[in-house]
Design a protein around this motif. Sequence first.
Motif, PDB file in Angstrom:
ATOM      1  N   VAL A 180       0.889  -1.168   0.000  1.00  0.00           N
ATOM      2  CA  VAL A 180       0.000   0.000   0.000  1.00  0.00           C
ATOM      3  C   VAL A 180       0.926   1.216   0.000  1.00  0.00           C
ATOM      4  CG1 VAL A 180      -1.961   1.122   1.120  1.00  0.00           C
ATOM      5  CG2 VAL A 180      -1.599  -1.338   1.446  1.00  0.00           C
ATOM      6  N   PRO A 181       1.257   1.766  -1.183  1.00  0.00           N
ATOM      7  CA  PRO A 181       2.328   2.772  -1.262  1.00  0.00           C
ATOM      8  C   PRO A 181       2.079   4.023  -0.427  1.00  0.00           C
ATOM      9  CG  PRO A 181       1.508   2.199  -3.463  1.00  0.00           C
ATOM     10  CD  PRO A 181       0.731   1.384  -2.503  1.00  0.00           C
ATOM     11  N   ILE A 182       0.825   4.343  -0.141  1.00  0.00           N
ATOM     12  CA  ILE A 182       0.577   5.564   0.638  1.00  0.00           C
ATOM     13  C   ILE A 182       1.166   5.423   2.054  1.00  0.00           C
ATOM     14  CG2 ILE A 182      -1.725   5.007   1.559  1.00  0.00           C
ATOM     15  CD1 ILE A 182      -2.467   7.971   0.847  1.00  0.00           C
ATOM     16  N   TYR A 183       1.318   4.188   2.533  1.00  0.00           N
ATOM     17  CA  TYR A 183       1.931   4.007   3.859  1.00  0.00           C
ATOM     18  C   TYR A 183       3.374   4.505   3.849  1.00  0.00           C
ATOM     19  CZ  TYR A 183      -1.882   0.705   5.042  1.00  0.00           C
ATOM     20  OH  TYR A 183      -3.090   0.112   5.274  1.00  0.00           O
ATOM     21  N   GLU A 184       4.086   4.199   2.752  1.00  0.00           N
ATOM     22  CA  GLU A 184       5.469   4.702   2.676  1.00  0.00           C
ATOM     23  C   GLU A 184       5.469   6.214   2.450  1.00  0.00           C
ATOM     24  OE1 GLU A 184       8.163   3.198  -0.376  1.00  0.00           O
ATOM     25  OE2 GLU A 184       9.564   4.817   0.127  1.00  0.00           O
ATOM     26  N   ALA A 185       4.567   6.681   1.596  1.00  0.00           N
ATOM     27  CA  ALA A 185       4.561   8.120   1.252  1.00  0.00           C
ATOM     28  C   ALA A 185       4.390   8.976   2.509  1.00  0.00           C
ATOM     29  CB  ALA A 185       3.459   8.402   0.231  1.00  0.00           C
ATOM     30  N   VAL A 186       3.505   8.567   3.418  1.00  0.00           N
ATOM     31  CA  VAL A 186       3.282   9.406   4.608  1.00  0.00           C
ATOM     32  C   VAL A 186       4.509   9.426   5.520  1.00  0.00           C
ATOM     33  CG1 VAL A 186       0.757   9.225   4.691  1.00  0.00           C
ATOM     34  CG2 VAL A 186       2.131   7.546   5.910  1.00  0.00           C
ATOM     35  N   LYS A 187       5.403   8.436   5.369  1.00  0.00           N
ATOM     36  CA  LYS A 187       6.630   8.446   6.183  1.00  0.00           C
ATOM     37  C   LYS A 187       7.600   9.533   5.720  1.00  0.00           C
ATOM     38  CE  LYS A 187       7.247   5.731   8.915  1.00  0.00           C
ATOM     39  NZ  LYS A 187       6.789   5.787  10.315  1.00  0.00           N
ATOM     40  N   HIS A 188       7.392  10.023   4.499  1.00  0.00           N
ATOM     41  CA  HIS A 188       8.299  11.041   3.956  1.00  0.00           C
ATOM     42  C   HIS A 188       7.862  12.463   4.294  1.00  0.00           C
ATOM     43  CE1 HIS A 188      10.646   8.111   1.762  1.00  0.00           C
ATOM     44  NE2 HIS A 188       9.581   7.658   1.136  1.00  0.00           N
ATOM     45  N   VAL A 189       6.728  12.639   4.969  1.00  0.00           N
ATOM     46  CA  VAL A 189       6.244  13.998   5.295  1.00  0.00           C
ATOM     47  C   VAL A 189       5.929  14.076   6.793  1.00  0.00           C
ATOM     48  CG1 VAL A 189       5.315  14.539   3.003  1.00  0.00           C
ATOM     49  CG2 VAL A 189       3.889  13.306   4.642  1.00  0.00           C
ATOM     50  N   ASP A 190       5.893  15.309   7.304  1.00  0.00           N
ATOM     51  CA  ASP A 190       5.595  15.480   8.728  1.00  0.00           C
ATOM     52  C   ASP A 190       4.107  15.298   8.987  1.00  0.00           C
ATOM     53  OD1 ASP A 190       8.218  15.993   9.334  1.00  0.00           O
ATOM     54  OD2 ASP A 190       8.030  18.149   8.903  1.00  0.00           O
ATOM     55  N   ASP A 191       3.300  15.725   8.011  1.00  0.00           N
ATOM     56  CA  ASP A 191       1.854  15.682   8.177  1.00  0.00           C
ATOM     57  C   ASP A 191       1.257  15.097   6.899  1.00  0.00           C
ATOM     58  OD1 ASP A 191      -0.891  16.419   8.050  1.00  0.00           O
ATOM     59  OD2 ASP A 191      -0.517  17.937   9.595  1.00  0.00           O
ATOM     60  N   PRO A 192       0.319  14.152   6.994  1.00  0.00           N
ATOM     61  CA  PRO A 192      -0.268  13.570   5.779  1.00  0.00           C
ATOM     62  C   PRO A 192      -0.814  14.634   4.826  1.00  0.00           C
ATOM     63  CG  PRO A 192      -0.989  12.327   7.708  1.00  0.00           C
ATOM     64  CD  PRO A 192      -0.211  13.510   8.218  1.00  0.00           C
TER      65      PRO A 192
END
Length: 482
Positions: free
Chosen positions: A123-135
């Motif tokens: 589920v790529p969005i799980y990794e994507a949110v790790k790259h930002v401070d806030d979703p």
Amino acid sequence: MERTQIQRARAGEVTPAMERVAERENRDPAFVRGQVADGQAVIPNNHAHDSLDPMIIGREFATKVNANIGNSETTSDIEGELRKLHTAVHYGADTVMDLSTGGNLDEIRAANVDHAPVPVGTVPIYEAVKHVDDPADLTHELLLDVIEKQAEQGVDYMTIHAGVLMEHLPLTDGRKTGIVSRGGSILAQWMEENGMQNPLYAKFEAICEVFAEHDVTFSLGDGLRPGSIADAGDEAQFAELDTLGELTRTAWDHGVQVMVEGPGHVPVDQVTENVERQQSVCDGAPFYVLGPLVTDVAPGYDHITSAIGATEAARAGAAMLCYVTPKEHLGLPEEEDVRDGLAAYRIAAHAADVANDRPGARDWDDALSEARYEFDWRRQFDLALDPERAQAYHDQTLPGDNYKEARFCSMCGVEFCSMRIDQDARDADGEMSAIDDETDLGASAAAEVNLPPVGSHDTSDVPEKVEIDGVTFTPEESHADD
Ligand code: SF4
């Protein structure tokens, strides 16, 4: 550019993956090709996933089971992650989803793809949110970059929650449990804070191009799935499903394989209706369901509550079941939970396959029943869905080697083993005839191999006659009319 399975199937080609699938499923390769060409089945098979043994997901084939693996923030080492992969495959997972959210996500994912003989989903969005401070800070570019990187790494299918639209969000207002999908809730927050349409919907065609290049299969996520039976079948769920139908057709237009995810929590009487609706709205694209749980009242046993719904769903045409473990709603599953969850789901899948007359499904049951009736304990263990547990339970009370040929187990005991009694009552041809003599336990084969406490009970206090309501019974009289 190497073409996708669906593109090659449409061109009339039977690919090596289709040949392999046909062999595994005992089906004609031409039938497999036709199902893939029509989008009725998918073969998740990223060009870069070299260790994969191809498999197929579609309602005409054996029902498949997915197991979720991966770490959380607190636990992360590659060896531990590979052990989870091994456990899932060992206990029969047909695909695994790496839902890791901690540690070195790239290394873990690459290791999983390198070692997995089954398709790997993410589920790529799980990794994507790790790259930002806030979703809310997620950008279209970041989402696309993460998706592209994971496709290059060899991920076979990805959950993309592109069906949750801004206009659907108010439909969840009266719900008992709101939005329970992790991806769905992150995207809802993003849309609320940015006042813009779902970025995965907005960029769907760009994602299709990435998927077509690597042959990644869509698993269109159901971000608005019901999280309680009270919310099942509401407007929000079905509005999203309509969008998933539209996205299915868009993906097919780009030559990309698609399956569609489904609920969640659904009362058992609504499960079939859910499957039929998805099949109709999404033109027969394979349905991949999470459970569904048919009641909300059994935390700690949700592998059972959901396996009931999963059986019903598979019977009605769902193609893959995402397992649920006893830890659902309560915590991260341990190895024993994975085992219990997979057993529950493989039972659900197989029960539906027997009912749906899938090639070879019933043969397994018949072979085990024959071994059981023949008291061939070792063969019964070998054929069992979980051989180690079957033998461990048997050996708990009768561990000796001599009991592997015994004509009874400790459940009924030698004296009351109905299968032994049945066999002793039959003649050499296995037929029943009038029985004149009582079975001689001392002469039976069971007596030679066992030392049960037969006949050791003190019967001196047992009355020879019993009076009930003025009528006197003796053992002979009470059986007189049998
Ligand atoms: S003792 Fe009972 S459970 Fe065990 S083999 Fe015989 S009939 Fe089956």
